[in-house]
Design an enzyme around this catalytic site. Structure first.
Site, PDB file in Angstrom:
ATOM      1  N   SER A 109       0.797  -1.228   0.000  1.00 38.50           N
ATOM      2  CA  SER A 109       0.000   0.000   0.000  1.00 38.50           C
ATOM      3  C   SER A 109       0.830   1.278   0.000  1.00 38.50           C
ATOM      4  O   SER A 109       0.251   2.372  -0.078  1.00 38.50           O
ATOM      5  CB  SER A 109      -0.952   0.013   1.206  1.00 38.50           C
ATOM      6  OG  SER A 109      -2.020  -0.888   0.992  1.00 38.50           O
ATOM      7  N   LYS A 151       0.011   3.681  -2.684  1.00 39.86           N
ATOM      8  CA  LYS A 151      -1.041   4.695  -2.610  1.00 39.86           C
ATOM      9  C   LYS A 151      -0.489   6.103  -2.438  1.00 39.86           C
ATOM     10  O   LYS A 151      -1.222   7.078  -2.637  1.00 39.86           O
ATOM     11  CB  LYS A 151      -2.009   4.350  -1.490  1.00 39.86           C
ATOM     12  CG  LYS A 151      -2.775   3.040  -1.710  1.00 39.86           C
ATOM     13  CD  LYS A 151      -3.831   2.828  -0.645  1.00 39.86           C
ATOM     14  CE  LYS A 151      -4.612   1.548  -0.875  1.00 39.86           C
ATOM     15  NZ  LYS A 151      -3.892   0.357  -0.397  1.00 39.86           N
ATOM     16  N   SER A 169      -6.227   3.683   4.003  1.00 34.80           N
ATOM     17  CA  SER A 169      -5.554   2.827   3.021  1.00 34.80           C
ATOM     18  C   SER A 169      -6.555   2.019   2.201  1.00 34.80           C
ATOM     19  O   SER A 169      -6.355   0.838   1.893  1.00 34.80           O
ATOM     20  CB  SER A 169      -4.564   1.876   3.717  1.00 34.80           C
ATOM     21  OG  SER A 169      -3.641   1.351   2.788  1.00 34.80           O
ATOM     22  N   LYS A 220       2.947   6.819   5.225  1.00 31.61           N
ATOM     23  CA  LYS A 220       2.072   5.720   4.809  1.00 31.61           C
ATOM     24  C   LYS A 220       2.645   4.361   5.211  1.00 31.61           C
ATOM     25  O   LYS A 220       3.861   4.160   5.208  1.00 31.61           O
ATOM     26  CB  LYS A 220       1.911   5.769   3.284  1.00 31.61           C
ATOM     27  CG  LYS A 220       0.864   4.823   2.725  1.00 31.61           C
ATOM     28  CD  LYS A 220      -0.530   5.333   2.996  1.00 31.61           C
ATOM     29  CE  LYS A 220      -1.589   4.338   2.538  1.00 31.61           C
ATOM     30  NZ  LYS A 220      -1.609   3.104   3.382  1.00 31.61           N
TER      31      LYS A 220
END
Length: 408
Positions: free
Chosen positions: A86, A89, A146, A248
């Site tokens: 992720s 992202k 997320s 993140k």
């Protein structure tokens, strides 16, 4: 920092090499640079700062980057291509932020949720098929929750499909100089041709922080509620370290537990990327160790303010005889603590400058050095314009330049 000029180019000369402490003073910044030997005779340079080796982390790959310059302070397998999960992202969010800033889309645009977005597995924002959700809420869902579903919905809204959006992601990665990244989707769900590296992800994080600071504030939010479901930001360091304000997390079986985090203490901002740890707790703890090391042993020193005058150069054939040269933007450098006073500056300026010269035109380069090592380079620009002089002035300067050349 990319080198703009090299010493091998013909007709380029060393204009100055001097202690940065002189140029950073309000008066010294206006003075003509001094000759090449930077230390007064009989003086002793400061001893080199001693710092320990960086920590060995229980991870596959990690880097620590100075956010001011992009310089890597720690690098362990930083260019190894790994599944980013992720962390992908961050690129999805960056493109959304870019589209908002360009006016192509707006925060309050309503996005129709497709069946494809609704059915996307993994972490979710829990949007429902057939409903409409604002771009702003979807962006929060991507960054904080997320949400794979939110990522797909935004990719379809911007580019029409996930694959078309992936093309935009790869173009953006190339523009940023991310040499070991290739994206196949906006979510980070596993694909053998979907990969990135710790170094590339640090580059991406730096762009997020610098290019869209207003949007970057979203990365520090601890919770986001949508559809009556309140979800926490998975970045544990937001609770543990008050200096951490993003970015993140990521996790898949292939990628392990990954984290990109940024923190700022006083004038120093660092970006840490840790990939391939064994648990949620491990990625937070190992990233914290890396940040602690950076702040303990490094500091950012502002060297020049934006608009600082570093040299006055002769201009031939101009309405005026000189032009002030300097830097358009603030120049900072992150170095081992206690070693900033040993930095030197070197100006590379052409032997002759001819009018006309535009304000902001790049004339040469400013090199920041520690000993023989070049730590960074910045464009040296004209801080004012110089128009062509009269025909008499241009002819006279040509004669003077020709005669001077005979003696040189």
């Amino acid at each position: 920092m990319k080198a703009l000029f090299t010493s091998s180019l013909p007709r380029w000369v060393l204009s100055a090499s001097l202690c940065l402490g002189l140029l950073t003073s309000p008066v010294g910044a206006q003075q003509q640079p001094t000759p090449d030997s930077q230390m007064p005779e009989g003086s002793n340079p400061q001893p080199e700062q001693m710092i320990p080796s960086p920590p060995e982390l229980a991870a596959s790959s990690w880097v620590l980057m100075d956010a001011a310059t992009g310089q890597l302070l720690v690098n362990h397998n930083g260019d190894q291509r790994l599944p980013p999960a992720s962390l992908t992202k961050m690129m999805t969010a960056y493109i959304v932020e870019q589209e908002i800033e360009r006016g192509n889309i707006h925060d309050d645009d309503m996005v129709s949720v497709s069946e494809n977005a609704w059915r996307t597995g993994g972490s979710r924002m829990f949007i429902r098929e057939g409903t409409q959700v604002s771009v702003k809420d979807l962006l929060h869902g991507v960054v904080i929750q997320s949400g794979n579903d939110a990522s797909v919905a935004l990719s379809e809204y911007i580019a029409g499909s996930e694959s078309a959006f992936a093309d935009l992601m790869n173009q953006q990665a190339q523009r940023m100089g991310m040499k070991n990244s290739h994206f196949m989707n906006p979510t980070g769900l596993p694909h053998e041709q979907h990969y990135s590296s710790a170094h590339d992800l640090a580059i991406l994080a730096r762009h997020i922080i610098e290019d869209y600071p207003d949007h970057y504030k979203v990365y520090s939010q601890k919770y986001f509620t949508y559809n009556d479901i309140r979800q926490p930001n998975r970045n544990r360091l937001l609770w543990r370290d008050p200096d951490v304000d993003g970015l993140k997390t990521g996790h898949t079986e292939a990628a392990g537990f990954c984290l990109v985090a940024s923190a700022k203490k006083q004038d120093t901002r660092l970006i840490a990327v840790v990939m391939g740890t064994q648990s949620d707790e491990a990625r937070a703890a190992e990233t914290q160790r890396l940040l602690n090391y950076g702040f303990r042993f490094y500091q950012t020193r502002k060297l020049y303010d934006a608009g600082s005058v570093l040299n006055q150069a002769r201009v031939w054939g101009g309405a005026q005889d000189t032009v002030r040269l300097g830097v358009q933007h603030e120049v900072s450098m992150t170095v081992p603590r206690g070693s900033a006073d040993n930095l030197t500056a070197r100006l590379n300026i052409p032997e002759t400058l001819h009018a006309p010269i535009q304000a902001g035109q790049q004339i040469g380069t400013l090199e920041i050095k520690s000993g023989d090592e070049v730590l960074g380079q910045e464009p040296l620009v004209a801080l004012e314009g110089v128009e062509e002089g009269s025909i008499f002035k241009r002819v006279w300067d040509s004669i003077v330049l020709f005669v001077t050349g005979l003696f040189n």
